[in-house]
Design a protein around this motif. Structure first.
Motif, PDB file in Angstrom:
ATOM      1  N   LYS D  12       0.825  -1.206   0.000  1.00  0.00           N
ATOM      2  CA  LYS D  12       0.000   0.000   0.000  1.00  0.00           C
ATOM      3  C   LYS D  12       0.861   1.259   0.000  1.00  0.00           C
ATOM      4  O   LYS D  12       0.518   2.261  -0.609  1.00  0.00           O
ATOM      5  N   ARG D  13       1.949   1.195   0.701  1.00  0.00           N
ATOM      6  CA  ARG D  13       2.828   2.355   0.759  1.00  0.00           C
ATOM      7  C   ARG D  13       3.294   2.748  -0.638  1.00  0.00           C
ATOM      8  O   ARG D  13       3.278   3.924  -1.007  1.00  0.00           O
ATOM      9  N   GLU D  18       3.024   6.158  -5.481  1.00  0.00           N
ATOM     10  CA  GLU D  18       2.743   6.303  -6.913  1.00  0.00           C
ATOM     11  C   GLU D  18       1.563   7.237  -7.167  1.00  0.00           C
ATOM     12  O   GLU D  18       1.637   8.148  -7.982  1.00  0.00           O
ATOM     13  N   GLY D  19       0.499   6.979  -6.449  1.00  0.00           N
ATOM     14  CA  GLY D  19      -0.684   7.818  -6.610  1.00  0.00           C
ATOM     15  C   GLY D  19      -0.371   9.268  -6.295  1.00  0.00           C
ATOM     16  O   GLY D  19      -0.782  10.183  -7.011  1.00  0.00           O
ATOM     17  N   VAL D  62       7.442  11.556  -1.314  1.00  0.00           N
ATOM     18  CA  VAL D  62       7.489  11.360  -2.757  1.00  0.00           C
ATOM     19  C   VAL D  62       8.762  11.982  -3.324  1.00  0.00           C
ATOM     20  O   VAL D  62       9.491  11.362  -4.100  1.00  0.00           O
ATOM     21  N   VAL D  63       9.022  13.205  -2.900  1.00  0.00           N
ATOM     22  CA  VAL D  63      10.209  13.890  -3.384  1.00  0.00           C
ATOM     23  C   VAL D  63      11.469  13.108  -3.006  1.00  0.00           C
ATOM     24  O   VAL D  63      12.323  12.821  -3.852  1.00  0.00           O
ATOM     25  N   GLU D  64      11.568  12.758  -1.766  1.00  0.00           N
ATOM     26  CA  GLU D  64      12.725  11.985  -1.291  1.00  0.00           C
ATOM     27  C   GLU D  64      12.924  10.730  -2.128  1.00  0.00           C
ATOM     28  O   GLU D  64      14.009  10.450  -2.632  1.00  0.00           O
ATOM     29  N   GLU D  65      11.845  10.006  -2.245  1.00  0.00           N
ATOM     30  CA  GLU D  65      11.884   8.727  -2.955  1.00  0.00           C
ATOM     31  C   GLU D  65      12.425   8.921  -4.372  1.00  0.00           C
ATOM     32  O   GLU D  65      13.360   8.239  -4.800  1.00  0.00           O
ATOM     33  N   LYS D  66      11.853   9.850  -5.085  1.00  0.00           N
ATOM     34  CA  LYS D  66      12.203  10.041  -6.479  1.00  0.00           C
ATOM     35  C   LYS D  66      13.641  10.532  -6.630  1.00  0.00           C
ATOM     36  O   LYS D  66      14.377  10.087  -7.505  1.00  0.00           O
ATOM     37  N   LEU D  67      14.011  11.464  -5.776  1.00  0.00           N
ATOM     38  CA  LEU D  67      15.360  12.010  -5.899  1.00  0.00           C
ATOM     39  C   LEU D  67      16.391  10.951  -5.527  1.00  0.00           C
ATOM     40  O   LEU D  67      17.447  10.848  -6.138  1.00  0.00           O
ATOM     41  N   LYS D  68      16.071  10.158  -4.525  1.00  0.00           N
ATOM     42  CA  LYS D  68      16.974   9.087  -4.129  1.00  0.00           C
ATOM     43  C   LYS D  68      17.139   8.111  -5.292  1.00  0.00           C
ATOM     44  O   LYS D  68      18.235   7.664  -5.600  1.00  0.00           O
ATOM     45  N   GLU D  69      16.016   7.830  -5.927  1.00  0.00           N
ATOM     46  CA  GLU D  69      16.038   6.922  -7.072  1.00  0.00           C
ATOM     47  C   GLU D  69      16.970   7.436  -8.162  1.00  0.00           C
ATOM     48  O   GLU D  69      17.869   6.731  -8.620  1.00  0.00           O
ATOM     49  N   LEU D  70      16.756   8.701  -8.516  1.00  0.00           N
ATOM     50  CA  LEU D  70      17.577   9.286  -9.570  1.00  0.00           C
ATOM     51  C   LEU D  70      19.050   9.305  -9.161  1.00  0.00           C
ATOM     52  O   LEU D  70      19.942   8.965  -9.936  1.00  0.00           O
ATOM     53  N   LYS D  71      19.264   9.701  -7.922  1.00  0.00           N
ATOM     54  CA  LYS D  71      20.630   9.740  -7.407  1.00  0.00           C
ATOM     55  C   LYS D  71      21.294   8.378  -7.557  1.00  0.00           C
ATOM     56  O   LYS D  71      22.437   8.270  -8.014  1.00  0.00           O
ATOM     57  N   GLY D  72      20.555   7.347  -7.206  1.00  0.00           N
ATOM     58  CA  GLY D  72      21.095   5.994  -7.304  1.00  0.00           C
ATOM     59  C   GLY D  72      21.445   5.648  -8.732  1.00  0.00           C
ATOM     60  O   GLY D  72      22.553   5.161  -9.031  1.00  0.00           O
ATOM     61  N   VAL D  73      20.526   5.940  -9.647  1.00  0.00           N
ATOM     62  CA  VAL D  73      20.764   5.636 -11.052  1.00  0.00           C
ATOM     63  C   VAL D  73      22.011   6.357 -11.547  1.00  0.00           C
ATOM     64  O   VAL D  73      22.891   5.760 -12.182  1.00  0.00           O
ATOM     65  N   VAL D  74      22.089   7.630 -11.242  1.00  0.00           N
ATOM     66  CA  VAL D  74      23.229   8.417 -11.719  1.00  0.00           C
ATOM     67  C   VAL D  74      24.533   7.836 -11.182  1.00  0.00           C
ATOM     68  O   VAL D  74      25.479   7.582 -11.936  1.00  0.00           O
TER      69      VAL D  74
END
Lengths: 199, 199, 199, 199
Positions: D12-13, D18-19, D62-74
């Motif tokens: 659910k989290r 996502e939502g 949401v912001v944290e999650e997404k930025l962390k994701e991008l950071k990881g990819v980079v």
DNA sequence: CATGAATGAGATTTCATTCAT
DNA sequence: CATGAATGAAATCTCATTCAT
């Protein structure tokens, strides 16, 4: 005077206090909704917050107002009396009348305020203390003049307040349209002389 | 196969009543949450609803339980005493001890239940009435024996109950860790003999 | 009879724009209330609606006003300069000064207007586009004269605008009372020559 | 992980994140309602508060999650590259792709958060700083190796971030279904070499 | 023109209660 | 029997906007 002090004297504040007294009396603090209070007062929901900072502030204000009123009446009437005994009797009588005049108010006084914000809780306590202070003074006076025994004045005052409140409350919950004891003389006698038949 | 009734003998009901007493006492009816009660009782939230119909039912049950308990204790102790005076004195003393032993319970008793479902409200009233009935009986007895004046017994009982409750409550809100009046003798004297110095 | 148009010459509009700039800058669009803007502007709350259609209209007007102002200043200053390079450098410098002079304004520019009414959204976009258009023109000029590479002018303009805004914003949120890079020369160099060391 | 950490892994989290991303992207922080987020996530309104402490917490998460994701990819992609130039180019490219893949996210990043609770504001800042830190490091490296000029690394990083964001945003508000500049090479060149034609 | 008291739609958040496991 | 994740009704409070003065 709590929130926005400089609002034109349109009487809305009084209307709200009256409405609140009515609704809080019927439903208690938690049972009442701000919307209903507004409705009964004949104003919009938002208007409540123009005159009071919160639902709780409104509630506390009602208590303050009423207790201050009663305190004033009692003090006024005691001025002309001589003797702590007479004064206490009169206090009890007025108290009783007050509770039976706006009877539902007992419920407001006894309302469950656990968990109120500190400041507001404080205000309620102070209002009550101020009001009971009058009785306390009379008792102190009686002790000095020798009319009364050497009791703890505050304790005695609260005992009396409790006696009156509970009897009034009992009248209320039993749905009697008029109190089972019509005047306060029994209560006066109870407080002054207790239950025991004199020697 | 110790017990074949459909009453669950897991003791969860008792656990819940205890937990509820604790939490309701601290936070009042509205301040408490079912979740916290369950937590304190050490059971799951859903379990509450296996043993009680609703939060209110749980609350009322706590009140009933406690008042019944006190009623039992009082009745038991009164059996060996002679004279309405002694009995009333003992009742007040027990009452006082009770309130100071689980002091926060006063708040529960005074809790705002306005707007409760009728049935539950009824149960609270009955529990209170039953409990006060003991004192009422003692007063009736005293009137018959001539020890007490000819007052309205119920009124007198409520007056006494109110006196005790308010003094106990006052002790509470002032945050005194121990009551300002250590024993009930002042209250006993107040109720039996009133404030006035004799003679 | 100084002026007979139906434009009120009381200066209230200007007062409101100034007040709005201040308040919106401090609190952002959603954090600001119309009441506070009116207060700061020294007019009544209702007056806002005499000069502006809505809170959003007021906000958009502030943006328009400021961007138009800056646009004017930039255009004026560029007139006397020769060469796209010098012009762009000057534009960036002015832009930077502007952001650091009324620094909080960045927040206004970046403010969340998602979900605005179309029309107003449009106006913001246009104001921004008009403002950026100046830089765009300079870039186009530079491309024609061969000073600049053959880039997409609009993209380049936005890139520059973004670079300035973010650096200014970074200065802001870090609560530095003065910008960490005191003049715009580094930014100018970045935009003109990039990060790489030449040859 | 913010509020109630020990909730069963029902997914659910993630659904909520996502939502929220979707709704916040479309309507911004203030335009979105918790109810809508819940709806889109396919859960009840109350469920949101089981996983997140408040609307703001959800947003920041949401912001944290997404930025962390991008950071990881980079970070992952940079590992195999040699030279600050190549690394920076790749960072910009990834950044650009990210913004054009979940394009609306720019609006979330630029959302007006004035007046957030301190702690949450802090978290956003940190997430952003952490993300930008990657670019900063690359710039520092380039300065050391002599590939880049001796600029203030943080400033340069924000300038680049701003350039990318604004260009992405411009693409967005102009409703172009595909970005006007299809790949990031122009941006890369802008950041590395600036606008000026060499020599 | 100017005002600000009044309004009520609408948003967040809580929590008693249910029910699938 | 026991659980606790999920729910959504309901309540408080805010604030843009209106309108009588």
């Amino acid at each position: 005077m709590t929130n926005n002090s400089d609002i034109q004297e349109s009487g809305k504040r009084e209307l709200l206090l009256e409405g609140a007294l009515k609704v809080f009396s019927e439903k208690g603090f938690h049972g009442a909704t701000v919307e209903e209070v507004a409705e009964v007062a004949g104003v919009g929901k938002g208007t409540v917050y123009l005159y009071f900072g919160s639902k709780t502030d409104l509630f506390v204000s009602v208590v303050e107002e009423k207790l201050k009123e009663l305190k004033g009446v009692v003090k006024e009437r005691l001025k002309d009396l001589e003797g702590a005994r007479a004064k206490l009797a009169e206090s009890i009588k007025l108290h009783w009348e007050f509770f039976n005049q706006s009877r539902e108010f007992v419920k407001v006084i006894l309302s469950d305020l656990s968990g109120l914000e500190r400041e507001l809780d404080e205000r309620t306590r102070e209002a009550r203390a101020g009001f009971i202070g009058v009785i306390e003074s009379v008792i102190e006076e009686g002790i000095m003049t020798g009319e009364f025994k050497d009791v703890e004045p505050r304790m005695a005052a609260y005992a009396i307040e409790g006696a009156i409140s509970f009897v009034a409350f009992e009248n209320l919950v039993n749905d009697k349209s008029s109190p089972s004891i019509p005047d306060a003389s029994q209560l006066v006698d109870f407080c002054l002389c207790g239950l025991c038949r004199l020697g």
